[in-house]
Design a protein around this motif. Structure first.
Motif, mmCIF file in Angstrom:
data_model
loop_
_atom_site.group_PDB
_atom_site.id
_atom_site.type_symbol
_atom_site.label_atom_id
_atom_site.label_comp_id
_atom_site.label_asym_id
_atom_site.label_seq_id
_atom_site.Cartn_x
_atom_site.Cartn_y
_atom_site.Cartn_z
ATOM 1 N N GLU A 91 -2.795 -0.461 19.398
ATOM 2 C CA GLU A 91 -4.131 -1.335 19.188
ATOM 3 C C GLU A 91 -3.850 -1.913 17.694
ATOM 4 O OE1 GLU A 91 -7.408 0.998 19.122
ATOM 5 O OE2 GLU A 91 -7.535 1.392 21.410
ATOM 6 N N HIS A 92 -4.603 -3.219 17.650
ATOM 7 C CA HIS A 92 -4.676 -3.665 16.178
ATOM 8 C C HIS A 92 -5.626 -2.682 15.413
ATOM 9 C CE1 HIS A 92 -4.385 -7.208 13.466
ATOM 10 N NE2 HIS A 92 -5.561 -6.961 13.152
ATOM 11 N N CYS A 93 -4.724 -2.229 14.016
ATOM 12 C CA CYS A 93 -5.473 -1.253 13.395
ATOM 13 C C CYS A 93 -4.906 -0.882 12.085
ATOM 14 C CB CYS A 93 -5.369 0.102 14.315
ATOM 15 S SG CYS A 93 -4.174 0.873 14.450
ATOM 16 N N THR A 94 -5.719 -0.223 11.228
ATOM 17 C CA THR A 94 -5.170 0.304 10.128
ATOM 18 C C THR A 94 -5.956 1.465 9.734
ATOM 19 O OG1 THR A 94 -4.695 -0.252 7.722
ATOM 20 C CG2 THR A 94 -6.768 -0.945 8.450
ATOM 21 N N THR A 95 -5.685 2.090 8.445
ATOM 22 C CA THR A 95 -6.600 3.048 7.931
ATOM 23 C C THR A 95 -7.169 2.507 6.883
ATOM 24 O OG1 THR A 95 -4.847 4.251 6.709
ATOM 25 C CG2 THR A 95 -4.963 4.796 8.850
ATOM 26 N N ALA A 96 -8.253 3.076 6.256
ATOM 27 C CA ALA A 96 -8.779 2.950 5.020
ATOM 28 C C ALA A 96 -7.844 3.035 3.821
ATOM 29 C CB ALA A 96 -10.082 3.543 4.561
ATOM 30 N N ALA A 97 -7.212 3.931 3.873
ATOM 31 C CA ALA A 97 -6.285 4.130 2.569
ATOM 32 C C ALA A 97 -5.195 3.207 2.739
ATOM 33 C CB ALA A 97 -5.716 5.677 2.768
ATOM 34 N N GLU A 98 -4.643 2.815 3.911
ATOM 35 C CA GLU A 98 -3.702 1.585 4.007
ATOM 36 C C GLU A 98 -4.024 0.514 3.915
ATOM 37 O OE1 GLU A 98 -1.270 2.491 7.409
ATOM 38 O OE2 GLU A 98 -0.647 4.289 6.680
ATOM 39 N N LEU A 99 -5.319 0.155 4.138
ATOM 40 C CA LEU A 99 -5.808 -1.239 3.880
ATOM 41 C C LEU A 99 -5.928 -1.385 2.448
ATOM 42 C CD1 LEU A 99 -7.279 -3.794 4.980
ATOM 43 C CD2 LEU A 99 -9.543 -2.610 5.181
ATOM 44 N N ALA A 100 -6.591 -0.228 1.753
ATOM 45 C CA ALA A 100 -6.676 -0.148 0.242
ATOM 46 C C ALA A 100 -5.315 -0.462 -0.573
ATOM 47 C CB ALA A 100 -7.381 1.125 -0.284
ATOM 48 N N ARG A 101 -4.152 0.062 0.177
ATOM 49 C CA ARG A 101 -2.836 0.287 -0.445
ATOM 50 C C ARG A 101 -2.427 -1.492 -0.337
ATOM 51 N NH1 ARG A 101 0.558 -0.949 -3.158
ATOM 52 N NH2 ARG A 101 2.764 -0.316 -2.685
ATOM 53 N N ILE A 102 -2.822 -2.172 0.904
ATOM 54 C CA ILE A 102 -2.136 -3.516 1.022
ATOM 55 C C ILE A 102 -3.066 -4.491 0.003
ATOM 56 C CG2 ILE A 102 -2.388 -5.568 2.529
ATOM 57 C CD1 ILE A 102 -1.937 -3.533 4.969
ATOM 58 N N MET A 103 -4.209 -4.152 0.028
ATOM 59 C CA MET A 103 -4.942 -5.007 -1.006
ATOM 60 C C MET A 103 -4.543 -4.740 -2.674
ATOM 61 S SD MET A 103 -7.212 -7.142 -2.236
ATOM 62 C CE MET A 103 -8.815 -7.445 -1.317
ATOM 63 N N SER A 104 -4.139 -3.508 -3.031
ATOM 64 C CA SER A 104 -3.549 -3.102 -4.325
ATOM 65 C C SER A 104 -2.307 -3.774 -4.633
ATOM 66 C CB SER A 104 -3.035 -1.733 -4.345
ATOM 67 O OG SER A 104 -4.445 -0.944 -4.361
ATOM 68 N N TYR A 105 -1.572 -4.116 -3.312
ATOM 69 C CA TYR A 105 -0.283 -4.806 -3.514
ATOM 70 C C TYR A 105 -0.594 -6.287 -3.672
ATOM 71 C CZ TYR A 105 3.932 -7.523 -2.102
ATOM 72 O OH TYR A 105 4.994 -8.429 -1.970
ATOM 73 N N CYS A 106 -1.350 -7.030 -3.153
ATOM 74 C CA CYS A 106 -1.747 -8.246 -3.369
ATOM 75 C C CYS A 106 -2.212 -8.731 -4.525
ATOM 76 C CB CYS A 106 -2.888 -8.763 -2.127
ATOM 77 S SG CYS A 106 -2.508 -8.623 -0.190
ATOM 78 N N ILE A 107 -3.207 -7.681 -5.165
ATOM 79 C CA ILE A 107 -3.581 -8.200 -6.621
ATOM 80 C C ILE A 107 -2.479 -7.612 -7.620
ATOM 81 C CG2 ILE A 107 -5.986 -8.122 -5.660
ATOM 82 C CD1 ILE A 107 -6.117 -5.323 -6.909
ATOM 83 N N LEU A 108 -1.791 -6.900 -7.639
ATOM 84 C CA LEU A 108 -1.075 -6.321 -8.766
ATOM 85 C C LEU A 108 0.384 -6.527 -8.715
ATOM 86 C CD1 LEU A 108 -2.754 -2.942 -9.469
ATOM 87 C CD2 LEU A 108 -3.021 -5.156 -10.593
#
Length: 434
Positions: free
Chosen positions: A199-216
């Motif tokens: 399924e197309h999916c993620t977890t809250a922790a991993e979504l936050a990790r991806i955003m952290s990468y994008c901004i920092l």
């Protein structure tokens, strides 16, 4: 008189019961959230400061587009032109209403993607990158002439890049099928012939990790922040004018808000991932399944509550504040090592070598502190080389290590050999002769 006393007693009982039911006391003042899954993360270290079903894989709707955007920024050229396929034009709302055969600038479509969350723009951008990974005959083919099946091949190639990027960031439960976040499943045939449904999916922790990468961390972080912070953006193409308005209302809700992306599908519910800076701290909140219609505002309530919880309870502490006492680094004995005097014990001095670190410290909550653990060998066996690692000093919070320094030797010690023995014998003989 006795009736009044009974009425008062009964009334008091129900008042107490009402208060107990309506005003629950939360342990340690932790957030009370609507979201089924939620995370508050320290973006600098990736540490989860608060989690609710943080590692449960779930649909994430258009929050998917933060990965689509960062890959386009890193792998594409903002000035390149994108040709629209029939498949991209067929995407459901929300959409820019691209038409087959039209040409758009990559940079313009990225604003369409992130501000208005247009699904057709996401697919057009995915095909632009994904076709580079197709067979040679499709690489050379005009995207506008792609069949639906060929477009799906390009999108699948791009989705594989998205998943691979997530894996590189440590995300083990994230799987991308679409570049826009529309709910999707696919069946994969394994090498042994077995089939697995993904399924197309993620977890809250991993979504936050991806955003952290994008901004920092991303080399294109400035471009990502510029796009996601833009209130509105207009452009012209194919004889028409377009206006994109940023739907991330959180940017105007709390001081320090720097980025974010909303999302919604019938399966995922309302989703959100956003970031905020405060006093040198960078917090990321990720919410999945945060209500369904008519609960559109729940995500803003949860985001504000989590961000405020982070600002009120977690403060920066540097590793320098708990610096290791280098006075503990005593010289180590080296067995079978050469010495200046026959019969002496060889020794090597030690030094602390700073290890590579992602950050200079960590955010700590009430009752937390950085613990320093020292481990070093008690003796060595020759030969010993200068700079040889013989121990570590680790800085951790709980069970997670955030920094590791190395204890190394300052000098070399050679192993006793025949020439050294002869040298020692001759030295003693000459001393006796004098």
């Amino acid at each position: 008189m006795w009736k009044k006393r009974i009425y008062r007693a009964v009334g008091g009982f129900f008042c107490c019961l009402f208060l107990c039911v309506k005003t629950p006391v939360l342990a340690s003042g932790e957030p009370d959230l609507y979201a089924t899954s939620a995370v508050l993360m320290d973006a600098d270290t990736g540490r989860v400061l608060y989690g609710k079903n943080a590692d449960t894989p779930m649909a994430m709707a258009s929050t998917t587009k933060i990965m689509t955007c960062i890959l386009l920024l890193e792998m594409g050229d903002l000035e390149d032109e994108v040709k629209v396929s029939a498949y991209a034009a067929s995407m459901p709302k929300v959409k820019l209403y691209l038409k087959k055969g039209e040409t758009y600038r990559v940079g313009d479509l990225l604003y369409s993607l992130m501000l208005e969350s247009h699904n057709d723009s996401a697919v057009a951008l995915a095909e632009y990158i994904g076709k580079k990974y197709l067979p040679e005959e499709l690489k050379a083919k005009d995207t506008a002439e792609f069949t639906v099946e060929e477009s799906k091949q390009a999108v699948k190639a791009f989705a594989s890049l998205m998943t691979k990027k997530a894996e590189g960031l440590g995300c083990k439960n994230t799987y991308f099928i679409t570049p826009n976040g529309l709910d999707a499943t696919e069946t994969i045939t394994l090498s042994n012939g077995e089939t697995v449904t993904k399924e197309h999916c993620t977890t809250a922790a991993e979504l936050a990790r991806i955003m952290s990468y994008c901004i920092l961390e991303s080399p294109k972080k400035e471009s990502f922040l510029k796009i996601t912070q833009t209130p509105s953006y207009g452009f012209a193409a194919n004889g028409r004018s377009y206006s994109c308005v940023n739907h991330n209302s959180f940017l105007n809700m709390m001081q320090g808000a720097i980025s974010g992306k909303t999302g919604f599908t019938n399966k995922a519910g309302y989703c959100y991932v956003g970031a905020l800076e405060s006093d040198g701290r960078t917090f990321v909140v990720a919410l999945l399944a945060c209500g369904w219609p008519n609960n559109k505002t729940y995500k803003w309530s949860d985001t504000k509550e989590l961000m405020q919880y982070g600002m009120d309870n977690f403060f920066w502490k540097t590793f320098e504040e708990v610096k290791f006492d280098e006075g503990k680094l005593n010289a180590l004995p080296v067995e079978n090592g050469c010495t200046n005097v026959l019969g002496g014990m060889a020794r090597t001095h030690l030094a602390l070598k700073q290890g590579e670190e992602k950050c200079q410290g960590v955010l700590l909550g009430p009752g937390e502190d950085i613990s320093v653990t020292y481990q070093c060998k008690r003796n060595l066996t020759a030969p010993v080389r200068e700079g040889q690692v013989v121990g570590t000093v680790t800085y951790s919070v709980g069970d997670v290590v955030y920094k590791t320094d190395h204890i190394v030797t300052c000098d070399s010690v050679e192993k006793i050999d025949f020439s050294w023995c002869m040298e020692q014998v001759l030295s003693r003989f000459l001393d006796v002769g004098e």
